[in-house]
Every structure is written in structure tokens, then in C-alpha cells.
Design a protein around this motif. Structure first.
Motif, PDB file in Angstrom:
ATOM      1  N   UNK A 119      77.934  67.284  26.461  1.00 55.03           N
ATOM      2  CA  UNK A 119      76.422  66.856  26.721  1.00 55.03           C
ATOM      3  C   UNK A 119      76.160  66.028  28.034  1.00 55.03           C
ATOM      4  N   UNK A 120      75.333  66.569  28.783  1.00 59.30           N
ATOM      5  CA  UNK A 120      74.673  65.196  29.702  1.00 59.30           C
ATOM      6  C   UNK A 120      74.318  64.303  29.202  1.00 59.30           C
ATOM      7  N   UNK A 121      74.557  62.733  29.543  1.00 57.22           N
ATOM      8  CA  UNK A 121      74.388  61.888  28.849  1.00 57.22           C
ATOM      9  C   UNK A 121      72.818  61.381  28.448  1.00 57.22           C
ATOM     10  N   UNK A 132      74.241  67.054  15.706  1.00 58.19           N
ATOM     11  CA  UNK A 132      75.566  66.870  16.532  1.00 58.19           C
ATOM     12  C   UNK A 132      75.903  65.323  16.570  1.00 58.19           C
ATOM     13  N   UNK A 133      77.473  65.399  16.521  1.00 54.29           N
ATOM     14  CA  UNK A 133      77.897  63.761  16.652  1.00 54.29           C
ATOM     15  C   UNK A 133      78.988  63.893  17.895  1.00 54.29           C
ATOM     16  N   UNK A 134      78.971  62.900  18.483  1.00 53.30           N
ATOM     17  CA  UNK A 134      79.834  62.505  19.512  1.00 53.30           C
ATOM     18  C   UNK A 134      81.372  62.453  18.981  1.00 53.30           C
ATOM     19  N   UNK A 135      82.154  62.901  19.381  1.00 50.70           N
ATOM     20  CA  UNK A 135      83.437  62.755  19.018  1.00 50.70           C
ATOM     21  C   UNK A 135      84.556  62.361  20.079  1.00 50.70           C
ATOM     22  N   UNK A 136      84.147  62.267  21.306  1.00 43.08           N
ATOM     23  CA  UNK A 136      84.900  61.669  22.468  1.00 43.08           C
ATOM     24  C   UNK A 136      84.197  61.874  23.692  1.00 43.08           C
ATOM     25  N   UNK A 147      82.314  60.741  32.966  1.00 44.81           N
ATOM     26  CA  UNK A 147      82.661  61.374  31.764  1.00 44.81           C
ATOM     27  C   UNK A 147      81.424  61.489  30.980  1.00 44.81           C
ATOM     28  N   UNK A 148      81.315  62.674  30.186  1.00 42.64           N
ATOM     29  CA  UNK A 148      80.205  62.891  29.340  1.00 42.64           C
ATOM     30  C   UNK A 148      80.462  62.971  27.963  1.00 42.64           C
ATOM     31  N   UNK A 149      79.733  62.950  27.070  1.00 43.96           N
ATOM     32  CA  UNK A 149      79.846  63.124  25.542  1.00 43.96           C
ATOM     33  C   UNK A 149      80.339  64.429  25.273  1.00 43.96           C
ATOM     34  N   UNK A 150      81.509  64.392  24.414  1.00 44.94           N
ATOM     35  CA  UNK A 150      81.913  65.653  23.836  1.00 44.94           C
ATOM     36  C   UNK A 150      81.410  65.552  22.444  1.00 44.94           C
ATOM     37  N   UNK A 151      80.390  66.787  22.040  1.00 44.81           N
ATOM     38  CA  UNK A 151      79.658  66.682  20.940  1.00 44.81           C
ATOM     39  C   UNK A 151      80.131  67.675  20.044  1.00 44.81           C
TER      40      UNK A 151
END
Length: 157
Positions: A119-121, A132-136, A147-151
Motif C-alpha cells: 500500500x501507498x502509506x 486488511x492488516x499491515x504485516x510488514x 518502504x511501504x506497508x505490506x498488507x
């Protein structure tokens, strides 16, 4: 309530129009020219991208006008939502949600249990609202130090 909209598969000759939509959508967040230049290649759709068997690309139209696009990739373990773009004037009209829900529907039809996306921040709150949840955090190769959120979204709830 969004206006009546319809999904359809894009034609190869629409690759440039889809690329322009993706670039406008990304620029909406206020990114400067240098940043956009670094990401242009990644955001470019080519005619063969629209016909790749491992990918599923659809545009969302309202009154014959393209307002959004999604690209879902079929990976071994999961579905990967590589693109979800909405025309800036249409943002807030429910079209992003419709695109996301359509991606979920397609990913489920593939028998996948998880859909991931980077995801774009600025868009992370949107994806969180949809479940969706951020996992990394995922590094962006084209922009060193970013770095961007991996959802992750569980498809079978």
C-alpha cells in the motif's frame, strides 16, 4: 452511494490510458516529479500486461468513463493485488471499495486464502477500513530508503 458502475476487461489498446490513470492516482498524494519519474516504469501498463494469463485486470467504468483499475496476480500461495487505482475526482465515491471487493471475489474464485498488497502509506487507512492488516514494511527498489506497508487480507472470514 456511488453511481452505477460496471467492470470489464480492458483492451490492449487501452494500456496507455490505464497507465495515465495510475499516474494521476499516484500523483494525487502530492508526490514530486522526481519521485513520480522513479515510479513511472513500475506504474506503466503494457498491452501484453492486460492479457497475461496469470493476471486479472479489470477497469471500472461509470457512464462509459474509466474511473478505476485493478490488477490481481495469481501466485502459488496467494493472490497479490499489484494495482488498484482510482481517478482522483472519483476518490471518496466508493469506487476504491468496489475495486477491492471485486479483487477479493476474483481471488476467492481462484481458491486462494490470502490476498496481499503493498500500500501507498496514504492509502493504508483505506485498506485497514476494508479489513486488511499491515504485516510488514516492504522496501521500494526504485526509491532507496523508502518502504511501504505490506498488507494482508484473509479471503475466507
Amino acid at each position: 452511494m456511488p453511481a452505477p458502475a460496471a467492470f470489464r476487461r480492458p483492451r490492449p489498446d487501452e494500456a496507455a490510458a490505464i497507465t495515465a490513470l495510475a499516474l494521476r492516482s499516484k500523483r494525487h498524494w502530492g508526490y514530486d516529479d522526481a519521485f513520480m519519474a522513479a515510479l513511472t516504469e513500475e506504474l506503466t501498463f503494457r498491452p501484453d500486461d492486460l492479457e497475461r494469463p496469470s493476471d486479472h485486470v479489470e477497469v471500472l467504468e461509470v457512464d462509459g468513463r474509466m474511473v478505476g483499475v485493478l490488477r490481481l496476480c495469481r501466485l502459488t500461495e496467494l493472490a497479490y493485488l499489484s494495482d488498484l487505482w482510482v481517478e482522483p475526482p472519483a476518490m471518496g465515491g466508493g469506487y476504491g471499495r468496489r475495486l477491492f471487493e471485486r479483487a477479493v471475489e476474483v481471488a476467492r474464485s481462484w481458491g486462494k486464502g490470502v490476498m496481499e498488497l503493498e500500500s501507498d502509506p496514504f492509502a493504508e487507512p483505506f485498506y485497514r477500513r476494508l479489513g486488511a492488516e499491515r504485516v510488514a514494511m516492504s522496501p521500494v527498489a526504485q526509491v532507496p530508503g523508502r518502504a511501504v506497508p505490506l498488507m494482508r487480507y484473509a479471503l475466507w472470514r
